[in-house]
Scaffold this motif. Structure first.
Motif, PDB file in Angstrom:
ATOM      1  N   GLU A 127       0.806  -1.215   0.000  1.00 17.75           N
ATOM      2  CA  GLU A 127       0.000   0.000   0.000  1.00 17.75           C
ATOM      3  C   GLU A 127       0.842   1.269   0.000  1.00 17.75           C
ATOM      4  OE1 GLU A 127       0.389  -1.123   4.418  1.00 17.75           O
ATOM      5  OE2 GLU A 127       0.325  -2.113   2.452  1.00 17.75           O
ATOM      6  N   SER A 128       2.169   1.110   0.073  1.00 16.59           N
ATOM      7  CA  SER A 128       3.051   2.276   0.180  1.00 16.59           C
ATOM      8  C   SER A 128       3.781   2.529  -1.131  1.00 16.59           C
ATOM      9  CB  SER A 128       4.077   2.062   1.305  1.00 16.59           C
ATOM     10  OG  SER A 128       3.435   1.892   2.550  1.00 16.59           O
ATOM     11  N   ALA A 129       3.633   3.748  -1.657  1.00 20.16           N
ATOM     12  CA  ALA A 129       4.346   4.112  -2.882  1.00 20.16           C
ATOM     13  C   ALA A 129       5.850   3.965  -2.667  1.00 20.16           C
ATOM     14  CB  ALA A 129       3.994   5.541  -3.272  1.00 20.16           C
ATOM     15  N   PRO A 130       6.587   3.574  -3.700  1.00 24.07           N
ATOM     16  CA  PRO A 130       6.193   3.464  -5.104  1.00 24.07           C
ATOM     17  C   PRO A 130       5.553   2.131  -5.507  1.00 24.07           C
ATOM     18  CG  PRO A 130       8.534   3.086  -4.912  1.00 24.07           C
ATOM     19  CD  PRO A 130       8.055   3.426  -3.532  1.00 24.07           C
ATOM     20  N   ALA A 131       5.183   1.269  -4.547  1.00 19.88           N
ATOM     21  CA  ALA A 131       4.468   0.042  -4.901  1.00 19.88           C
ATOM     22  C   ALA A 131       3.147   0.397  -5.556  1.00 19.88           C
ATOM     23  CB  ALA A 131       4.230  -0.806  -3.658  1.00 19.88           C
ATOM     24  N   THR A 132       2.708  -0.454  -6.482  1.00 18.51           N
ATOM     25  CA  THR A 132       1.450  -0.217  -7.179  1.00 18.51           C
ATOM     26  C   THR A 132       0.578  -1.461  -7.106  1.00 18.51           C
ATOM     27  OG1 THR A 132       2.356  -0.915  -9.319  1.00 18.51           O
ATOM     28  CG2 THR A 132       2.491   1.440  -8.778  1.00 18.51           C
ATOM     29  N   CYS A 133      -0.730  -1.248  -7.202  1.00 18.61           N
ATOM     30  CA  CYS A 133      -1.720  -2.329  -7.145  1.00 18.61           C
ATOM     31  C   CYS A 133      -2.773  -2.061  -8.199  1.00 18.61           C
ATOM     32  CB  CYS A 133      -2.360  -2.377  -5.759  1.00 18.61           C
ATOM     33  SG  CYS A 133      -3.833  -3.431  -5.620  1.00 18.61           S
ATOM     34  N   ALA A 134      -2.930  -2.984  -9.151  1.00 19.29           N
ATOM     35  CA  ALA A 134      -3.944  -2.836 -10.204  1.00 19.29           C
ATOM     36  C   ALA A 134      -5.289  -3.295  -9.660  1.00 19.29           C
ATOM     37  CB  ALA A 134      -3.556  -3.634 -11.434  1.00 19.29           C
ATOM     38  N   GLY A 135      -5.803  -2.560  -8.708  1.00 22.07           N
ATOM     39  CA  GLY A 135      -7.054  -2.897  -8.033  1.00 22.07           C
ATOM     40  C   GLY A 135      -7.250  -1.945  -6.878  1.00 22.07           C
ATOM     41  N   LEU A 136      -7.631  -2.481  -5.715  1.00 23.35           N
ATOM     42  CA  LEU A 136      -7.904  -1.656  -4.549  1.00 23.35           C
ATOM     43  C   LEU A 136      -7.037  -2.054  -3.372  1.00 23.35           C
ATOM     44  CD1 LEU A 136     -11.808  -1.594  -4.655  1.00 23.35           C
ATOM     45  CD2 LEU A 136     -10.255   0.223  -5.393  1.00 23.35           C
ATOM     46  N   ILE A 137      -6.681  -1.062  -2.564  1.00 24.03           N
ATOM     47  CA  ILE A 137      -6.055  -1.324  -1.277  1.00 24.03           C
ATOM     48  C   ILE A 137      -7.172  -1.467  -0.255  1.00 24.03           C
ATOM     49  CG2 ILE A 137      -4.528  -0.457   0.521  1.00 24.03           C
ATOM     50  CD1 ILE A 137      -3.094  -1.255  -2.041  1.00 24.03           C
ATOM     51  N   GLU A 138      -7.242  -2.610   0.395  1.00 18.84           N
ATOM     52  CA  GLU A 138      -8.326  -2.896   1.319  1.00 18.84           C
ATOM     53  C   GLU A 138      -7.788  -3.343   2.670  1.00 18.84           C
ATOM     54  OE1 GLU A 138     -10.887  -5.689  -0.713  1.00 18.84           O
ATOM     55  OE2 GLU A 138     -11.862  -4.059  -1.823  1.00 18.84           O
ATOM     56  N   SER A 139      -8.699  -3.436   3.663  1.00 22.80           N
ATOM     57  CA  SER A 139      -8.310  -3.860   5.016  1.00 22.80           C
ATOM     58  C   SER A 139      -9.403  -4.708   5.661  1.00 22.80           C
ATOM     59  CB  SER A 139      -8.011  -2.627   5.887  1.00 22.80           C
ATOM     60  OG  SER A 139      -9.165  -1.804   5.997  1.00 22.80           O
ATOM     61  N   ASN A 140     -10.212  -5.366   4.842  1.00 26.73           N
ATOM     62  CA  ASN A 140     -11.372  -6.086   5.354  1.00 26.73           C
ATOM     63  C   ASN A 140     -11.101  -7.542   5.717  1.00 26.73           C
ATOM     64  OD1 ASN A 140     -10.993  -6.391   2.580  1.00 26.73           O
ATOM     65  ND2 ASN A 140     -13.099  -7.059   2.232  1.00 26.73           N
ATOM     66  N   HIS A 141      -9.847  -8.004   5.590  1.00 26.96           N
ATOM     67  CA  HIS A 141      -9.489  -9.360   6.006  1.00 26.96           C
ATOM     68  C   HIS A 141      -8.347  -9.256   7.001  1.00 26.96           C
ATOM     69  CE1 HIS A 141     -12.163 -10.977   3.028  1.00 26.96           C
ATOM     70  NE2 HIS A 141     -11.473 -10.483   2.009  1.00 26.96           N
ATOM     71  N   ALA A 142      -8.589  -9.661   8.224  1.00 29.69           N
ATOM     72  CA  ALA A 142      -7.629  -9.471   9.308  1.00 29.69           C
ATOM     73  C   ALA A 142      -6.337 -10.244   9.074  1.00 29.69           C
ATOM     74  CB  ALA A 142      -8.257  -9.908  10.637  1.00 29.69           C
ATOM     75  N   GLY A 143      -5.282  -9.794   9.758  1.00 26.97           N
ATOM     76  CA  GLY A 143      -4.013 -10.505   9.738  1.00 26.97           C
ATOM     77  C   GLY A 143      -2.961  -9.881   8.859  1.00 26.97           C
ATOM     78  N   PHE A 144      -3.295  -8.833   8.128  1.00 30.20           N
ATOM     79  CA  PHE A 144      -2.334  -8.201   7.240  1.00 30.20           C
ATOM     80  C   PHE A 144      -1.392  -7.309   8.024  1.00 30.20           C
ATOM     81  CE2 PHE A 144      -6.138  -5.589   7.413  1.00 30.20           C
ATOM     82  CZ  PHE A 144      -5.638  -4.333   7.717  1.00 30.20           C
ATOM     83  N   CYS A 153      -3.277  -5.485  -1.078  1.00 31.79           N
ATOM     84  CA  CYS A 153      -3.712  -5.287  -2.469  1.00 31.79           C
ATOM     85  C   CYS A 153      -4.708  -6.371  -2.851  1.00 31.79           C
ATOM     86  CB  CYS A 153      -2.511  -5.327  -3.410  1.00 31.79           C
ATOM     87  SG  CYS A 153      -2.941  -5.306  -5.174  1.00 31.79           S
ATOM     88  N   ASN A 154      -5.941  -5.953  -3.146  1.00 32.50           N
ATOM     89  CA  ASN A 154      -6.948  -6.831  -3.735  1.00 32.50           C
ATOM     90  C   ASN A 154      -7.025  -6.449  -5.209  1.00 32.50           C
ATOM     91  OD1 ASN A 154      -9.078  -8.406  -4.470  1.00 32.50           O
ATOM     92  ND2 ASN A 154     -10.568  -7.475  -3.089  1.00 32.50           N
ATOM     93  N   ALA A 155      -6.180  -7.074  -6.011  1.00 36.53           N
ATOM     94  CA  ALA A 155      -6.080  -6.708  -7.423  1.00 36.53           C
ATOM     95  C   ALA A 155      -7.312  -7.164  -8.181  1.00 36.53           C
ATOM     96  CB  ALA A 155      -4.822  -7.319  -8.035  1.00 36.53           C
ATOM     97  N   ASP A 156      -7.535  -6.571  -9.323  1.00 40.32           N
ATOM     98  CA  ASP A 156      -8.670  -6.937 -10.171  1.00 40.32           C
ATOM     99  C   ASP A 156      -8.589  -8.404 -10.571  1.00 40.32           C
ATOM    100  OD1 ASP A 156      -9.528  -4.303 -10.066  1.00 40.32           O
ATOM    101  OD2 ASP A 156      -8.482  -3.756 -11.920  1.00 40.32           O
ATOM    102  N   ASN A 157      -9.749  -9.020 -10.724  1.00 38.68           N
ATOM    103  CA  ASN A 157      -9.803 -10.416 -11.171  1.00 38.68           C
ATOM    104  C   ASN A 157      -9.611 -10.463 -12.682  1.00 38.68           C
ATOM    105  OD1 ASN A 157     -12.200 -10.457  -8.728  1.00 38.68           O
ATOM    106  ND2 ASN A 157     -10.468 -11.841  -8.609  1.00 38.68           N
ATOM    107  N   ALA A 158      -8.357 -10.364 -13.097  1.00 39.34           N
ATOM    108  CA  ALA A 158      -8.043 -10.336 -14.522  1.00 39.34           C
ATOM    109  C   ALA A 158      -6.589 -10.702 -14.729  1.00 39.34           C
ATOM    110  CB  ALA A 158      -8.312  -8.945 -15.105  1.00 39.34           C
TER     111      ALA A 158
END
Length: 400
Positions: A38-55, A61-66
């Motif tokens: 989640e910290s630049a310059p890292a990139t994620c082709a999707g969304l940065i999320e926090s809805n699953h504990a333990g991270f 990074c929850n990247a797009d399903n593609a």
């Protein structure tokens, strides 16, 4: 599938994310550096999320399903060479989510498996070895299926202070430790160019094609309708089984060097291997190493000494096939064929009168134009070591 629709739970949080990597000292290991996705310059082709504990950090990074929806890190190495990377991820699905791992734009680990972890809150670490340049490097996780990546938490770099590696060798008599008499293969001499942290396991054996090396006596003397030698069994020979052994065989960070093509051109079985079959079997070996996190390197067959006037000329086949497999799998190729006959010319081994027992030829070759004495084998091993360094392969970290 991941939970849809994707709703970023970080929207209400501060957008001021820490950009600096964090260094961690871990006991007997050298300091590792953590790069949060989640910290630049890292990139994620999707969304940065926090809805699953333990991270770790503030999200994942929850990247797009593609296919191609990648996560990318920029990491800094103090010096060029091999480095261990640890990728923390969670895969709550039921299927593998493979991804190519690219380092500075080049595929280092094609189709690397990110297996299910049992739940999206179950985080595991996948460890690989890569070759980094001094300074900044990009490491990209590029999914190869429409399922996309697993959830990615962070990437750490660093290697144990006492990291060791095993160099596995598969090949014929020009690689083997000894094939009788004064015949010595370059594989016996390779260890002289490596540090004490690298152990060479030389499983090359004289007279083998890639198929007889893999299957030994199961290769019969009969050809099928496709012109290939029939197998009486698909059970691998003990030498390959040993490399595949889960507890004592190839492991992450090891190296596999593969050189065949000298005996494969035989018109008769059991040695005969056609072009398509040669590619197939080399690919099998490369993929097996990659699946274990080891580094496969293909080596074109070393040249015999063939003179045209005063010039050493190419002598071997299966060169195109070897490069084809390298391109298809992402495995590096050392063109030992070209390097060797170029060396013969630099040593002025041509012309000669057919006497392999005296002069510079006698010091290099055994009593033929194909096999080496110890001094020649040492120089051929030197060509391999130099290519490892010049091509900046992961094994370069273990060169003297």
């Amino acid at each position: 599938m991941k939970w849809l629709p994707k709703i970023s739970l970080l929207a209400a949080m501060t957008t001021a994310l820490a950009c600096a990597p964090v260094a961690f000292a871990t006991g007997a290991h050298a300091a590792t550096t953590r790069y949060e996705v989640e910290s630049a310059p890292a990139t994620c082709a999707g969304l940065i999320e926090s809805n699953h504990a333990g991270f770790s950090g503030s999200g994942f990074c929850n990247a797009d399903n593609a296919s191609g929806a990648a996560a990318q890190f920029t990491v800094t190495a103090p010096a060029a060479g091999a480095a261990t990377i640890a990728i923390r991820y969670a895969n709550g699905g039921t299927s593998d989510r493979p991804a190519d791992v690219l380092v500075n734009g080049t595929v280092a680990h094609p189709g690397s498996a990110f297996d299910p972890t049992g739940a999206w809150t179950t985080w595991v670490t996948k460890t690989l070895t890569v070759s980094l340049n001094a300074g900044d490097n990009t490491i990209r996780l590029n999914p190869t299926t429409a399922a996309g990546l697993p959830n990615i938490d962070y990437l750490e770099t660093g290697a144990p202070a006492s990291a060791t590696t095993t160099v596995w060798l598969a090949g014929d008599s020009t690689v083997a430790a000894n094939s009788g008499g004064n015949i010595v293969g370059w594989g016996r001499e390779l260890g002289a160019y490596l540090t004490g942290d690298a152990t060479v396991v030389n499983s090359a054996i004289g007279g083998r094609s890639v198929q007889t090396w893999l299957y030994e006596s199961a290769v019969t003397g009969t050809k099928n309708s496709a012109g290939e030698c029939v197998l009486s069994s698909t059970a691998y020979a003990a030498r390959w089984q040993a490399m595949l052994d889960a507890s004592s065989g190839m492991k992450a960070g090891d190296h596999l060097f593969i050189q065949f093509g000298i005996n494969d051109g035989s018109s008769t079985c059991p040695r005969h291997v056609g072009s398509a079959r040669y590619r197939e079997l080399l690919t099998t070996m490369v993929r097996a190493a990659q699946q274990r996190g080891a580094h496969p390197t293909l080596v074109t067959p070393v040249s015999a000494l063939s003179c045209s006037g005063g010039t050493a000329t190419p002598t071997r086949g299966f060169l195109t096939e070897t490069f084809d497999v390298g391109r298809a799998t992402g495995a590096p190729v050392i063109d030992l064929h070209k390097l060797s006959y170029t060396l013969y010319n630099s040593l002025r081994l041509c012309p000669f009168n057919g006497d392999y027992s005296s002069g510079p030829v006698g010091a290099f070759f055994a009593d033929d134009h194909t096999h080496f004495e110890a001094a020649g084998a040492r120089q051929i091993a030197g060509l391999v070591a130099t290519a490892v360094r010049d091509q900046r392969l992961a094994l370069s970290a273990y060169l003297r």
